[in-house]
Design a protein around this motif. Sequence first.
Motif: not given
Length: 128
Positions: A1-24
């Motif tokens: 399993m990935p490092n928790t802190r790095e994983f959490n930050l990575a998830v946060h960054q990907v969520i920030q990249a989801i465009p307005r009006g779209k979902v993932s």
Amino acid sequence: MPNTREFNLAVHQVIQAIPRGKVSTCGHIAKLLGVPSQARQVKAVVKFITHTTPPTPWYRVVSTSGIISVHGPNAQQHLLEEEGVEISIGIAGENRVHLNQWGWFPDPGSLKIVGTIKGAEDGLEWGA
């Protein structure tokens, strides 16, 4: 399993990249991060992010089948509808988003890379 802190930050960054009006989906976010078996961990991070400040567009993350949360005052539906995303009622009465219309599914490796998740299953770097 990935490092928790790095994983959490990575998830946060990907969520920030989801465009307005779209979902993932949690599953696709896990694939983007190079850890496709960690979709449930992504879901846990998204659940945590719903309680953080400043706000992150957590509501743009839905289940693999497009089902959205119905807990509380149904804030996810309200926030998605404010962005123009249409919500429909599924066969079992669940609220869902049609992923073929509203989904955001970039290819793994197509996002700007800013770090590495230690323990990533296929060695992909993470970031957005």
